[in-house]
Write a protein that holds these residues in place. Structure first.
Motif, PDB file in Angstrom:
ATOM      1  N   ALA A   1      51.252  57.605  19.992  1.00  0.00           N
ATOM      2  CA  ALA A   1      51.739  57.935  21.343  1.00  0.00           C
ATOM      3  C   ALA A   1      50.738  58.873  22.023  1.00  0.00           C
ATOM      4  CB  ALA A   1      53.107  58.586  21.259  1.00  0.00           C
ATOM      5  N   PRO A   2      50.678  58.867  23.339  1.00  0.00           N
ATOM      6  CA  PRO A   2      49.654  59.632  24.050  1.00  0.00           C
ATOM      7  C   PRO A   2      49.954  61.116  24.220  1.00  0.00           C
ATOM      8  CG  PRO A   2      51.002  58.432  25.619  1.00  0.00           C
ATOM      9  CD  PRO A   2      51.452  57.994  24.249  1.00  0.00           C
ATOM     10  N   ASP A   3      51.123  61.580  23.774  1.00  0.00           N
ATOM     11  CA  ASP A   3      51.622  62.900  24.135  1.00  0.00           C
ATOM     12  C   ASP A   3      50.653  64.049  23.856  1.00  0.00           C
ATOM     13  OD1 ASP A   3      53.654  60.956  23.820  1.00  0.00           O
ATOM     14  OD2 ASP A   3      55.197  62.488  23.642  1.00  0.00           O
ATOM     15  N   VAL A   4      50.046  64.059  22.670  1.00  0.00           N
ATOM     16  CA  VAL A   4      49.224  65.202  22.282  1.00  0.00           C
ATOM     17  C   VAL A   4      47.953  65.281  23.136  1.00  0.00           C
ATOM     18  CG1 VAL A   4      47.960  64.025  20.429  1.00  0.00           C
ATOM     19  CG2 VAL A   4      48.363  66.499  20.291  1.00  0.00           C
ATOM     20  N   TYR A   5      47.406  64.137  23.521  1.00  0.00           N
ATOM     21  CA  TYR A   5      46.227  64.142  24.399  1.00  0.00           C
ATOM     22  C   TYR A   5      46.595  64.480  25.837  1.00  0.00           C
ATOM     23  CZ  TYR A   5      42.844  62.752  20.943  1.00  0.00           C
ATOM     24  OH  TYR A   5      42.002  62.757  19.854  1.00  0.00           O
ATOM     25  N   GLU A   6      47.726  63.983  26.289  1.00  0.00           N
ATOM     26  CA  GLU A   6      48.178  64.358  27.635  1.00  0.00           C
ATOM     27  C   GLU A   6      48.384  65.867  27.745  1.00  0.00           C
ATOM     28  OE1 GLU A   6      50.566  60.208  28.736  1.00  0.00           O
ATOM     29  OE2 GLU A   6      51.662  61.922  27.904  1.00  0.00           O
ATOM     30  N   GLU A   7      48.966  66.447  26.702  1.00  0.00           N
ATOM     31  CA  GLU A   7      49.215  67.889  26.724  1.00  0.00           C
ATOM     32  C   GLU A   7      47.911  68.680  26.636  1.00  0.00           C
ATOM     33  OE1 GLU A   7      51.222  71.597  26.767  1.00  0.00           O
ATOM     34  OE2 GLU A   7      51.667  69.587  27.522  1.00  0.00           O
ATOM     35  N   ALA A   8      46.955  68.200  25.855  1.00  0.00           N
ATOM     36  CA  ALA A   8      45.661  68.888  25.769  1.00  0.00           C
ATOM     37  C   ALA A   8      44.961  68.893  27.121  1.00  0.00           C
ATOM     38  CB  ALA A   8      44.784  68.211  24.713  1.00  0.00           C
ATOM     39  N   ALA A   9      44.979  67.764  27.804  1.00  0.00           N
ATOM     40  CA  ALA A   9      44.362  67.697  29.129  1.00  0.00           C
ATOM     41  C   ALA A   9      45.087  68.612  30.114  1.00  0.00           C
ATOM     42  CB  ALA A   9      44.371  66.251  29.627  1.00  0.00           C
ATOM     43  N   ARG A  10      46.405  68.649  30.009  1.00  0.00           N
ATOM     44  CA  ARG A  10      47.174  69.520  30.904  1.00  0.00           C
ATOM     45  C   ARG A  10      46.816  70.987  30.687  1.00  0.00           C
ATOM     46  NH1 ARG A  10      51.158  72.901  31.276  1.00  0.00           N
ATOM     47  NH2 ARG A  10      51.474  72.951  29.008  1.00  0.00           N
ATOM     48  N   ARG A  11      46.674  71.385  29.433  1.00  0.00           N
ATOM     49  CA  ARG A  11      46.420  72.797  29.135  1.00  0.00           C
ATOM     50  C   ARG A  11      45.038  73.258  29.610  1.00  0.00           C
ATOM     51  NH1 ARG A  11      49.146  74.171  23.189  1.00  0.00           N
ATOM     52  NH2 ARG A  11      51.174  73.203  23.638  1.00  0.00           N
TER      53      ARG A  11
END
Length: 231
Positions: A148-158
């Protein structure tokens, strides 16, 4: 020529299999817990758990492999075993520290890992890389683990960079799929222990043979490419 939308603005590294040759140690720690607590290891279990968050792989050990411990205790036992192995010898991959420092001279860096927070922090501290990353994310901090993309989406957000302007450095099938699903340009550096499938590599903008090939120029090329390419 790169269009403004393709210019890389940040690089997000995976940890296990990219910077640390940890997958065999995770596998050994989980196998030991399964053997000691009433479970039965299955063919394909190692591959099935790649990229899972700790709640996900603990549930897999309990529900699928039959470990007779609560999920929280499964996590504690596996992570304690792993950290003990790291304290004895942190298995940094060749060129890992140099690659992080090299790429960090040009772009802000983040880390997107399936490892637990305590494991991430321990590895970065022992490797002398705690100052190298503007942000790090454990998949236990998001709803779903890789693919799932969640961990990369959150890294980009941070790090406040849109996913499509980030490059990801990944080694595994689920990792490549996770980063690609989040919209990052994927640079695959296949790990010899568990190389990504050809289907997953089709999602990579660039495939490299090792971290010594991860140069500023290589990352820039990944930003230019919409199709996978080998160096």
């Amino acid at each position: 020529m790169s269009s403004p939308g393709n210019v890389i603005g940040a690089v997000v590294f995976d940890l296990d299999g990219v910077l640390v040759d940890s997958e065999p140690l995770w596998d050994r720690a989980r196998r030991d817990v399964v053997a000691a607590h009433g479970g039965t290891w299955r063919d394909g279990a190692t591959t099935a758990m790649q990229g899972m968050s700790s709640p996900e792989w603990a549930a897999y050990l309990h529900d699928t492999l039959g470990v007779s411990l609560p999920a929280a205790e499964i996590v504690d036992r596996v992570v304690d075993d792993l950290l003990d192995r790291y304290r004895k010898n942190l298995p940094l991959l060749p060129g890992a520290v140099a690659a992080v420092r090299r790429i960090g001279q040009r772009w802000p860096l983040a880390l997107a890992s399936s490892s637990n927070r305590v494991v991430i922090d321990s590895v970065l501290d022992v490797a002398g890389l705690a100052d190298a990353f503007a942000a790090s994310v454990s998949s236990e901090e998001v709803a779903r683990g890789k693919p799932a993309p969640d961990v990369y989406e959150e890294a980009a957000r941070r790090i406040d960079v849109p996913p499509h302007r980030c490059a990801a450095v990944e080694d595994s099938t689920n990792g490549v799929r996770s980063a690609a699903a989040a919209g990052l340009r994927v640079i695959a550096v296949p790990n010899a222990n568990s190389p990504p499938s050809e289907d997953a590599l089709a999602d990579a903008a660039l495939v490299l043979d090792g971290l010594d090939e991860l140069t500023i120029e290589a990352v820039e090329r990944a930003g230019d490419r919409s199709r996978p390419s080998r160096r």
